[in-house]
Each structure stands twice: as C-alpha cells, then as structure tokens.
Design a protein around this motif. Structure first.
Motif, PDB file in Angstrom:
ATOM      1  N   ALA A 115      34.609  22.933 -45.669  1.00 41.51           N
ATOM      2  CA  ALA A 115      36.065  22.820 -45.751  1.00 41.51           C
ATOM      3  C   ALA A 115      36.504  21.695 -46.681  1.00 41.51           C
ATOM      4  O   ALA A 115      37.468  21.845 -47.448  1.00 41.51           O
ATOM      5  N   GLN A 116      35.828  20.548 -46.646  1.00 43.86           N
ATOM      6  CA  GLN A 116      36.216  19.407 -47.478  1.00 43.86           C
ATOM      7  C   GLN A 116      36.030  19.710 -48.962  1.00 43.86           C
ATOM      8  O   GLN A 116      36.891  19.378 -49.788  1.00 43.86           O
ATOM      9  N   LEU A 117      34.912  20.375 -49.318  1.00 42.09           N
ATOM     10  CA  LEU A 117      34.672  20.733 -50.719  1.00 42.09           C
ATOM     11  C   LEU A 117      35.705  21.749 -51.199  1.00 42.09           C
ATOM     12  O   LEU A 117      36.185  21.677 -52.338  1.00 42.09           O
ATOM     13  N   ARG A 118      36.035  22.693 -50.348  1.00 39.85           N
ATOM     14  CA  ARG A 118      37.050  23.691 -50.713  1.00 39.85           C
ATOM     15  C   ARG A 118      38.398  23.021 -50.954  1.00 39.85           C
ATOM     16  O   ARG A 118      39.097  23.333 -51.932  1.00 39.85           O
ATOM     17  N   LYS A 119      38.746  22.073 -50.081  1.00 41.70           N
ATOM     18  CA  LYS A 119      40.009  21.354 -50.237  1.00 41.70           C
ATOM     19  C   LYS A 119      40.045  20.587 -51.552  1.00 41.70           C
ATOM     20  O   LYS A 119      41.039  20.601 -52.280  1.00 41.70           O
ATOM     21  N   GLN A 120      38.936  19.927 -51.882  1.00 47.46           N
ATOM     22  CA  GLN A 120      38.866  19.159 -53.124  1.00 47.46           C
ATOM     23  C   GLN A 120      38.930  20.072 -54.346  1.00 47.46           C
ATOM     24  O   GLN A 120      39.577  19.747 -55.343  1.00 47.46           O
ATOM     25  N   ALA A 121      38.241  21.219 -54.265  1.00 42.02           N
ATOM     26  CA  ALA A 121      38.264  22.178 -55.375  1.00 42.02           C
ATOM     27  C   ALA A 121      39.680  22.690 -55.619  1.00 42.02           C
ATOM     28  O   ALA A 121      40.127  22.830 -56.772  1.00 42.02           O
ATOM     29  N   LEU A 122      40.403  22.986 -54.543  1.00 44.86           N
ATOM     30  CA  LEU A 122      41.786  23.457 -54.684  1.00 44.86           C
ATOM     31  C   LEU A 122      42.683  22.366 -55.258  1.00 44.86           C
ATOM     32  O   LEU A 122      43.584  22.642 -56.063  1.00 44.86           O
ATOM     33  N   GLN A 123      42.454  21.113 -54.875  1.00 43.75           N
ATOM     34  CA  GLN A 123      43.244  20.002 -55.420  1.00 43.75           C
ATOM     35  C   GLN A 123      43.016  19.861 -56.927  1.00 43.75           C
ATOM     36  O   GLN A 123      43.969  19.643 -57.686  1.00 43.75           O
ATOM     37  N   ILE A 124      41.774  19.999 -57.343  1.00 45.17           N
ATOM     38  CA  ILE A 124      41.446  19.921 -58.769  1.00 45.17           C
ATOM     39  C   ILE A 124      42.105  21.071 -59.528  1.00 45.17           C
ATOM     40  O   ILE A 124      42.703  20.885 -60.596  1.00 45.17           O
ATOM     41  N   PHE A 125      42.023  22.272 -58.951  1.00 44.19           N
ATOM     42  CA  PHE A 125      42.603  23.460 -59.578  1.00 44.19           C
ATOM     43  C   PHE A 125      44.120  23.313 -59.733  1.00 44.19           C
ATOM     44  O   PHE A 125      44.686  23.563 -60.810  1.00 44.19           O
ATOM     45  N   ARG A 126      44.784  22.862 -58.682  1.00 37.13           N
ATOM     46  CA  ARG A 126      46.244  22.705 -58.730  1.00 37.13           C
ATOM     47  C   ARG A 126      46.650  21.595 -59.689  1.00 37.13           C
ATOM     48  O   ARG A 126      47.681  21.697 -60.374  1.00 37.13           O
ATOM     49  N   ALA A 127      45.870  20.537 -59.748  1.00 42.67           N
ATOM     50  CA  ALA A 127      46.166  19.449 -60.682  1.00 42.67           C
ATOM     51  C   ALA A 127      46.046  19.935 -62.127  1.00 42.67           C
ATOM     52  O   ALA A 127      46.855  19.558 -62.992  1.00 42.67           O
TER      53      ALA A 127
END
Length: 243
Positions: free
Chosen positions: A3-15
C-alpha cells in the motif's frame, strides 16, 4: 504492490501531471504586476504596446492560450493558433483553428498563412506572444516554394515510417518550411516576441520543440539530406524537396 509503495507511485504520477499541465505551467512563468508583464526573469511595460497578439500551434496550445487570456484579460488584442482536431478550450479573444495531425493538411496551411499575416503586420510597438507545444511541427505547415503540401505530406509519412526521432524529423521539416527554424520570429520583427514552450522533446532543445518557429536553427540543409539518406528514403523523397 504494498500500500505504501502504491501511494508513493500515485503521488509521483500526480506530481508529474501537475508539472506538465499547460494552464498551470504558463501561470508559473507569466504574470502581470501593475503595468508590468513578467515573463520568466524579464519585465515588459504593457502600456508601451499598441497591440498584444497570441500566435502559435500545438496539441496543448489552446490550454496555453487560455492561461494567457486569464493573465492578460482585456489587455489582449487577439490572436490565432492552430490546434489538433478536438483539442479545444473556451477562449474569448484568441481564435482556434483545427487542423490535421500528425500529417499536415490544407487547414493547417490556411491557418499558418493567417498566422504569418498577423506576424508580418506587427510593428515595433506590438507584442507577439507565441504558444508552442508538441505537435506544432505538423499543425503549422507552410511549405517553402516550390515544395507543395502534398510533397510535404509525403516526406512526413516517409519520416514517420522510417524510425527517425523527433530531432531528425524536425531538422528535415524546418528546411522545407516558411515558418519553422526561427522564420516566424523573423516575420514578426521589429515587434517584441515572447515564446512560451511546452516541451515534449528530450533535452528541451528550443529549435526542436515545434521545429522552433521563433528559435535560431542549429541544423543545416546538408544535415537534412543526410537524415533522408540515413533512413534510405532519399530516392523516394519528392524532387522538389531533394532540390
């Protein structure tokens, strides 16, 4: 994926999406402070300009023009940009002209000639704001005589099928065009020209983004020929283009 890696990946994508959003990108680099137009690190006195026009092309250029309209509001005189079919925005002062992409069409030529006419009429007391994004090379075609639109279309198709990269494609396209490779800026002289570029080119070379209509051209005619030869399409290239 944890879950933490997915959250970070989505943050990078949105940024990444936010950084490339055309309206926000323009707003980060263009603003008005009283009578001052601030473009990057340079300042221009708005009251010194008789007219302010937006010109350009690209798949994101309508959104870029929307940002310019919001920033300049009633100070903006008007303008014209060529966009890909369906890539529109609700603009009040800048005219949108839909054209073919990735192969240029007659609508693109008509729009490019209108853009050239506005640039040619600009005087030393005018400001031209150019908005250029990916796709501008195909969307602002103005074949250099004696090359015809059909011949330019043929070259575009050959290059698209050849595997040539965007630097190589645009080196060729600049040398069969009336507006690419800095020639739009030449037409606009002695007006002040500010260009806003949304890059889709690795390395962000100013003369490659949209084939650099307002940037000095670092490529040459011999280089354009070598590219066509390198990919084995020189003999298939129309005679007017080879010449």
């Amino acid at each position: 994926m944890p879950a933490q890696l997915r959250k970070q990946a989505l943050q990078i994508f949105r940024a990444a999406l936010a950084a490339a959003a055309p309206v926000e990108a323009v707003a980060r680099h263009l603003r008005v402070d009283g009578d001052q137009l601030i473009a990057g690190k340079r300042r221009y006195r708005l009251s010194s300009f008789r007219g302010i026009h937006v010109l350009g092309a690209g798949k994101a250029s309508a959104a870029m023009a929307l940002a310019v309209e919001r920033i300049l509001q009633r100070r903006l005189t008007g303008g014209l940009i060529n966009v890909k079919d369906g890539h529109l925005a609700r603009l009040r002062r800048v005219e949108l002209h839909e054209c073919g992409h990735p192969v240029p069409d007659q609508r693109g030529v008509d729009g490019a000639l209108s853009i050239a006419a506005i640039a040619r009429q600009a005087g030393e007391n005018d400001l031209i704001l150019c908005v250029i994004s990916g796709g501008a090379s195909a969307l602002m075609p103005a074949p250099a005589a004696p090359v015809t639109l059909e011949e330019k279309q043929a070259v575009t198709r050959l290059l698209l099928a050849s595997g040539a990269d965007i630097h190589e494609m645009n080196a060729v396209r600049k040398h069969i065009s009336e507006l690419k490779g800095g020639q739009l800026a030449r037409l606009a002289a002695p007006a002040t020209v500010i260009t806003l570029l949304l890059s889709d080119v690795i390395g962000d070379d100013l003369d490659v983004i949209g084939s650099g209509p307002t940037a000095p051209d670092k490529s040459t005619f011999p280089e354009a020929r070598r590219i066509l030869e390198r990919y084995g399409v020189w003999e298939q290239t129309p005679p007017a283009v080879r010449e």
